[in-house]
Design an enzyme around this catalytic site. Structure first.
Site, PDB file in Angstrom:
ATOM      1  N   ARG A 120     -14.680   8.856  -1.767  1.00 51.03           N
ATOM      2  CA  ARG A 120     -16.033   9.373  -1.959  1.00 51.03           C
ATOM      3  C   ARG A 120     -17.083   8.634  -0.959  1.00 51.03           C
ATOM      4  NH1 ARG A 120     -18.364   6.710  -5.779  1.00 51.03           N
ATOM      5  NH2 ARG A 120     -16.621   7.268  -7.317  1.00 51.03           N
ATOM      6  N   TYR A 153     -35.041  29.575  -1.955  1.00 51.85           N
ATOM      7  CA  TYR A 153     -33.667  29.755  -2.487  1.00 51.85           C
ATOM      8  C   TYR A 153     -33.955  29.826  -4.259  1.00 51.85           C
ATOM      9  CZ  TYR A 153     -28.753  29.512  -4.093  1.00 51.85           C
ATOM     10  OH  TYR A 153     -27.577  29.573  -4.750  1.00 51.85           O
ATOM     11  N   ASP A 197     -34.942  23.710   4.972  1.00 50.40           N
ATOM     12  CA  ASP A 197     -33.487  24.516   4.529  1.00 50.40           C
ATOM     13  C   ASP A 197     -33.309  25.523   5.592  1.00 50.40           C
ATOM     14  OD1 ASP A 197     -31.520  26.232   3.567  1.00 50.40           O
ATOM     15  OD2 ASP A 197     -32.345  26.165   1.553  1.00 50.40           O
ATOM     16  N   LYS A 252     -22.610  29.357   3.839  1.00 54.74           N
ATOM     17  CA  LYS A 252     -23.167  30.541   4.401  1.00 54.74           C
ATOM     18  C   LYS A 252     -22.513  30.640   5.651  1.00 54.74           C
ATOM     19  CE  LYS A 252     -25.025  30.973   0.400  1.00 54.74           C
ATOM     20  NZ  LYS A 252     -26.342  30.634   0.146  1.00 54.74           N
TER      21      LYS A 252
END
Ligand SMILES: *Cc1c(COP(=O)(O)O)cnc(C)c1O
Length: 379
Positions: free
Chosen positions: A45, A97, A168, A193
């Site tokens: 992690r 978004y 973003d 994306k």
């Protein structure tokens, strides 16, 4: 200094056996040489070599010092929101978004945070902002109306007030637009994306040049735990190799599709960064391209449902940035978390349709749109 396309392919190296592609490290934990002695990796992690490769490559592509990879774009964005403290306020552009809006509108209050949606940052008098405004979150071009915000103008004024600028950059990627070079402090991506590009993984990225922010993000990445898994890191690395090729083709197709649609009487409005002259000037200053997402409103005598149902190539699906062309209806599919009054105010019309243009042959894309438009005309 190598060019973007070259870095995307050669930015991370193989292994000691000469493998052209680095191996994928599917290990959750790493041995310590001895009690009290540590190596580069301990528990995955906190970091693993495959994720490290993605992060190194993404930082290089952005020309940035630091990058971090997350399980999703929303994991990246929500991690960045954890930089804020109770009482802080964030300004966001009013069409962001849908998931970002869902976060701020549902979770901010519980976390003691405030937000405000801004129509146009040009109208903001930074000298009159409340003292608790600590961050500005912009999506440019925005979703789904493709409005352009001048990153440099916002970041300059924000910096003077000690306000963080977060961008973003999902729609354009670092291939076209590098917000840090215009003064932004943090860039976030949904790498689901264009970065990965094949609609087969979810991924998110955070990029910064600021060492202190980087340390905090690294701490939060390990603490909140929304990390990108090694096998998805591998797919993301593979996708990035063709990012430039894909973006060129996506955009070339889109340019021709826009020209085609402009010639059609079935189309009332087109939303794309080149359409509003003043915004196009800003777009040209801060981005080398305009991307492959655009929205339209059909003329009154065209039936939206019939149009969408008759598209053969464009699948009706949320998301964007994959090699395949997609179409969606923001009011019911991506921006349904916006209350009706905000949809109306922002301009997320019931007749608005958003496209993500893929890399298929242009003539097939155009003929698909053409036949669907013809069938949708109300006689
Ligand atoms: C998809 C998207 C996100 C969220 O990313 P996920 O990977 O779906 O969590 C954030 N911003 C923009 C602009 C997006 O298109």
């Amino acid at each position: 200094m190598m060019k973007f396309e070259t870095i995307a392919i050669h930015g991370v190296h193989g292994d000691e056996h000469g493998a052209v592609n680095p191996p994928v490290y599917l290990s959750s934990t790493y041995k310590q040489p001895s009690f009290g002695e540590f190596q580069n990796y301990a528990y995955a992690r906190g970091g693993n070599p495959t994720r490290n490769n993605v992060e190194t490559l993404v930082a290089k592509l952005e020309g940035a010092n630091y990058a971090y990879a997350f399980a999703t774009g929303m994991a990246a964005t929500s991690t960045v929101f954890h930089l804020l403290s109770s009482g802080d306020k964030v300004l966001l552009n009013n069409n962001v978004y849908g998931g970002t809006y869902r976060y701020v509108s549902n979770l901010f209050e519980k976390q003691g945070l405030e937000y405000e949606l801004i129509d146009d940052f040009r109208d903001i008098d930074f000298d009159k902002l409340e003292d608790n405004v600590k961050a500005i979150f912009i999506e440019t071009p925005s979703n789904p109306l493709l409005r352009v915000t001048d990153i440099e103008a916002v970041a300059k004024k924000a910096k003077e007030k000690g306000i963080l600028t977060i961008v973003d950059n999902t729609f354009l990627t670092a291939y076209y637009q590098k917000p840090l070079s215009f003064g932004a402090d943090i860039v976030v991506y949904s790498a689901t994306k264009y970065y990965s590009g094949h609609a087969d993984i979810l991924a998110g990225l955070v990029v910064t040049n600021n060492e202190q922010i980087s340390n905090e993000i690294k701490f939060l990445q390990n603490t909140l735990g929304g990390v990108l898994a090694p096998s998805d890191c591998f797919l993301l690395l593979r996708g990035i190799k063709t990012l430039a090729l894909r973006m060129d083709r996506h955009e070339e197709n889109t340019k021709s599709v826009i020209t085609f649609l402009q010639s059609r009487e079935e189309i009332k409005t087109i939303y794309y960064p080149t359409i509003i002259p003043e915004e196009y000037e800003v777009q040209k200053k801060q981005s080398k391209g305009n991307g492959a997402v655009f929205s339209i409103i059909l003329a009154d005598n065209v039936d939206v449902k019939v149009f969408v149902d008759n598209l053969l190539l464009f699948d009706l699906a949320v998301s964007l940035g994959g090699v395949e062309s997609l179409v969606c209806h923001p009011a019911s599919m991506t921006h349904e978390s916006y209350p009706q009054e905000i949809q109306d105010k922002v301009g997320i019309d019931q007749k608005l349709i958003r496209f993500s243009v893929g890399v298929e042959a242009l003539e097939d894309i155009i003929s698909d749109l053409k036949q669907a438009l013809e069938k949708a005309k109300i006689k």
